[in-house]
Enzyme design. Structure first.
Site, PDB file in Angstrom:
ATOM      1  CG  ASP A  70       8.661  -6.259  -2.690  1.00  0.00           C
ATOM      2  OD1 ASP A  70       7.612  -6.465  -3.323  1.00  0.00           O
ATOM      3  OD2 ASP A  70       9.445  -7.166  -2.362  1.00  0.00           O
ATOM      4  CB  ALA A  74       2.326  -7.205   4.223  1.00  0.00           C
ATOM      5  CB  SER A  76      17.172  -8.824   7.906  1.00  0.00           C
ATOM      6  OG  SER A  76      16.672  -7.661   8.534  1.00  0.00           O
TER       7      SER A  76
END
Length: 257
Positions: free
Chosen positions: A44, A154, A162
């Site tokens: 990613d 996205a 998190s």
């Protein structure tokens, strides 16, 4: 109809380099600058770098990513065979980047794009004190915290997740506004805002409580104010295999312990 010209990019990791060697003889690759579609090999993070590279060049083409990294949340499975057919049948997902306009205590003004998130982070042991305005109206007079971030759909499964922020469905016209370790108000969990919102952060006691602003990986130190908005003049496009249930993965993330 002529076939699209394909460009190949790979991260510097050993698995990505090996995958590139495997693919190089299977298609008539062109230089990335000449490609109609880019194939990105990596994780990613490398996909994010590829999108930022296009933004810097002022030219955007669809990207078909294949995972040779760790998570690969926004990547397809790596398979060498049938690549042209996979790209032809791929589903398309469009996204608009964020724009961060940051003004420093020295009066400098810097503008950077962000695809995942824009985050404000305290620079020292002192907590940050931040006023938040939405569309010109003060919504929070003082947030005492380690920081605060604005995430796109996205990017909502990255740093935003998190920090206990909400996961936003891809394709939703929304932004996540999420505090990072808030102290006051202690129970504020953030907000979900329309993507058209203009979000302004003003640092309180900025000299005593310095704050940095980060647009993906681009950082501005000692900011006095930061404005975040969606850049609808730019459209980025990701390609996914038809059987790649990205929406399902996003839903499932919300049920993981």
């Amino acid at each position: 109809m002529s076939q699209p010209k394909l460009g190949l990019l790979a991260s510097p990791t050993a698995p990505a380099r090996a995958a590139r060697e495997q693919l190089e003889g299977l298609a008539d690759w062109v230089e990335p600058e000449q490609a109609d579609i880019l194939v990105a090999l990596g994780g990613d993070g490398f996909l994010l770098q590829t999108l930022h590279r296009m933004l810097a060049e002022g030219r955007t083409v669809p990207v078909f990513g294949m995972n040779l990294g760790t998570v690969g949340f926004l990547m397809n499975e790596f398979r060498a065979e049938g690549l042209a057919d996979r790209i032809k049948a791929a589903k398309r997902f469009k996204l608009h980047p964020l724009i961060m306009e940051a003004r420093s205590l020295a009066g400098d003004r810097q503008i950077f794009p962000a695809i995942n998130e824009i985050s404000l982070l305290r620079e020292t042991r002192q907590t940050a004190k931040i006023e938040i305005q939405i569309d010109g109206r003060v919504r929070m007079e003082e947030l005492v915290c380690d920081g605060v971030l604005v995430a796109t759909p996205a990017g909502s499964t990255a740093y935003n997740l998190s920090a206990n922020g909400p996961i936003l469905p891809l394709g939703s016209d929304l932004l996540a506004l999420t505090p990072i370790s808030p102290f006051r108000p202690r129970r504020w969990r953030g907000a979900i805002l329309p993507a058209k919102s203009r979000i302004e952060f003003h640092m309180l006691e900025a000299g005593k409580r310095p704050v940095s602003a980060v647009a993906d990986q681009r950082e501005v130190r000692d900011v006095a104010s930061v404005t975040v908005s969606t850049d609808r003049t730019v459209t980025l496009e990701l390609l996914f295999d038809p059987d790649y249930a990205l929406d399902d993965r996003i839903v499932m993330e919300q049920f993981l312990a």
